[in-house]
Design a protein around this motif. Sequence first.
Motif, PDB file in Angstrom:
ATOM      1  N   UNK A   1       0.839  -1.193   0.000  1.00 55.80           N
ATOM      2  CA  UNK A   1       0.000   0.000   0.000  1.00 55.80           C
ATOM      3  C   UNK A   1       0.881   1.253   0.000  1.00 55.80           C
ATOM      4  N   UNK A   2       1.927   1.242   0.813  1.00 54.66           N
ATOM      5  CA  UNK A   2       2.859   2.375   0.842  1.00 54.66           C
ATOM      6  C   UNK A   2       3.487   2.591  -0.528  1.00 54.66           C
ATOM      7  N   UNK A   3       3.881   1.509  -1.177  1.00 53.74           N
ATOM      8  CA  UNK A   3       4.485   1.623  -2.515  1.00 53.74           C
ATOM      9  C   UNK A   3       3.489   2.179  -3.522  1.00 53.74           C
ATOM     10  N   UNK A   4       2.236   1.774  -3.403  1.00 53.34           N
ATOM     11  CA  UNK A   4       1.209   2.274  -4.333  1.00 53.34           C
ATOM     12  C   UNK A   4       1.040   3.778  -4.196  1.00 53.34           C
ATOM     13  N   UNK A   5       0.941   4.265  -2.969  1.00 54.15           N
ATOM     14  CA  UNK A   5       0.774   5.700  -2.767  1.00 54.15           C
ATOM     15  C   UNK A   5       2.040   6.472  -3.119  1.00 54.15           C
ATOM     16  N   UNK A   6       3.184   5.867  -2.902  1.00 55.52           N
ATOM     17  CA  UNK A   6       4.449   6.552  -3.190  1.00 55.52           C
ATOM     18  C   UNK A   6       4.576   6.886  -4.671  1.00 55.52           C
ATOM     19  N   UNK A   7       4.101   6.002  -5.540  1.00 52.33           N
ATOM     20  CA  UNK A   7       4.256   6.275  -6.971  1.00 52.33           C
ATOM     21  C   UNK A   7       3.309   7.373  -7.453  1.00 52.33           C
TER      22      UNK A   7
ATOM     23  N   UNK B   1       8.918   3.878   8.133  1.00 56.15           N
ATOM     24  CA  UNK B   1       8.160   4.502   7.050  1.00 56.15           C
ATOM     25  C   UNK B   1       9.038   5.420   6.222  1.00 56.15           C
ATOM     26  N   UNK B   2       9.890   6.189   6.891  1.00 54.40           N
ATOM     27  CA  UNK B   2      10.780   7.103   6.180  1.00 54.40           C
ATOM     28  C   UNK B   2      11.753   6.345   5.284  1.00 54.40           C
ATOM     29  N   UNK B   3      12.360   5.291   5.812  1.00 52.92           N
ATOM     30  CA  UNK B   3      13.304   4.505   5.007  1.00 52.92           C
ATOM     31  C   UNK B   3      12.584   3.852   3.840  1.00 52.92           C
ATOM     32  N   UNK B   4      11.383   3.328   4.082  1.00 54.16           N
ATOM     33  CA  UNK B   4      10.629   2.699   2.997  1.00 54.16           C
ATOM     34  C   UNK B   4      10.328   3.702   1.895  1.00 54.16           C
ATOM     35  N   UNK B   5       9.853   4.883   2.269  1.00 52.23           N
ATOM     36  CA  UNK B   5       9.557   5.906   1.260  1.00 52.23           C
ATOM     37  C   UNK B   5      10.816   6.364   0.541  1.00 52.23           C
TER      38      UNK B   5
END
Length: 404
Positions: free
Chosen positions: A51-57, A391-395
């Motif tokens: 989900x984080x990856x989806x919003x990041x793009x 979360x910061x590292x993932x983003x």
Amino acid sequence: MSTLSPGLRPPPVRPAAVAAAPEPRAARFRMSPADRGVLWLYLLTRISLWITAHFARWLFPAQSGVREAAPVLAPFQHWDANHYLHIARDGYFPAGAGPGTSGWDNREAFFPGYPFLLRAVHTVVPDWTAAGLLISFVAGAVAVLALARIARAYLPEKGAGHRTAVLFLLSPCAVFLAAGYTEALFLAFALPAWLAAMKHRWALAAVLTTFGTAVRVSGLFLAAAIGLLFLLSARTGRHWRSAGWTLLPALPPAAYSWYLHAHTGDWMAWKHAQERGWYRTFHPPWEAWANTWTGAFGGTQSTGYAFMFQAELAAMVVGLALVALLVRRRRWPEAVYVALSLWALGTSYWYTSVPRATLLWWPLWIGLAALSLRRPWFRTVYLCVAAPVTTLVALTFLTGRWAG
């Protein structure tokens, strides 16, 4: 008794006859309710990351002003994942290219285990990135399940496996367990190997470690730790008949060095590629610390790179503290494993990838779980700190901004 001591104490020693009794084959693979709970936790954290990856793009495009989001898998197509993809697709020396040719990417720095498996999975999964994510997804499940079982063997408290898995899966660099990197695959071999060694199943431990050495040079550190555990566990002549198995993990690095020598004339081509591409030339530990400190606080780097160097220093401090604690508790094999990792990472021009290496230090997560089980406030503190950092590292990774 110290709070951390249960997490670093070996399981109770059983009588020799009981320890030598073979474990029923069905029991080795049977899933307990605790195992299923850990796998559900793993799946939920994977969904959260996707989900984080989806919003990041959508929210953090590579260029401003774009009107369409990046492709679905684009957040995972960064950095080392591309190196492995190129090796799997084109080989190590495509069209005669190699060290010294213009634009060479130093791909021989990466061991062949992951690219070989990636190419095999690609025959079934057409998209290269999806194939890499599938490898990490399956391997990560195996790894976290083995980690939970190791924790349950070390800790007497109820829920120890689940607690260890929570801290591990929410650790700052957990995103690399899901990306097309080697951490998940290596742990999928290393942790079951350690579990087998704890049960004195030396042949299985050696075979699994051998797969690990094909994936990362860290496998040699694991082999050293298991070799020491073998020596410390020696009791009978039958035990010593298994000694030959401890040499098996050296075969993949030796075979890879032979392959590189045949193509480059250099037995240590993989090490020299790391030196060229990632400043991994040998420097005394104090020089490496000083150079990293300057990068972190000396105003010589942009803020992004300075933050990364600060994270490197913090991870090194954690690793040194972990080794000191393991030595104090006389957990010699685990101390050797982590210490060798720190030596390899801490003797370059400056530190690189130490935070990622924390994922491979299973005694760290078991020790933290022991502390959180005996001091409930620690779990709250850990999660409050880890959640924003993770979360910061993932983003940062998913948006292509990793390493500054």
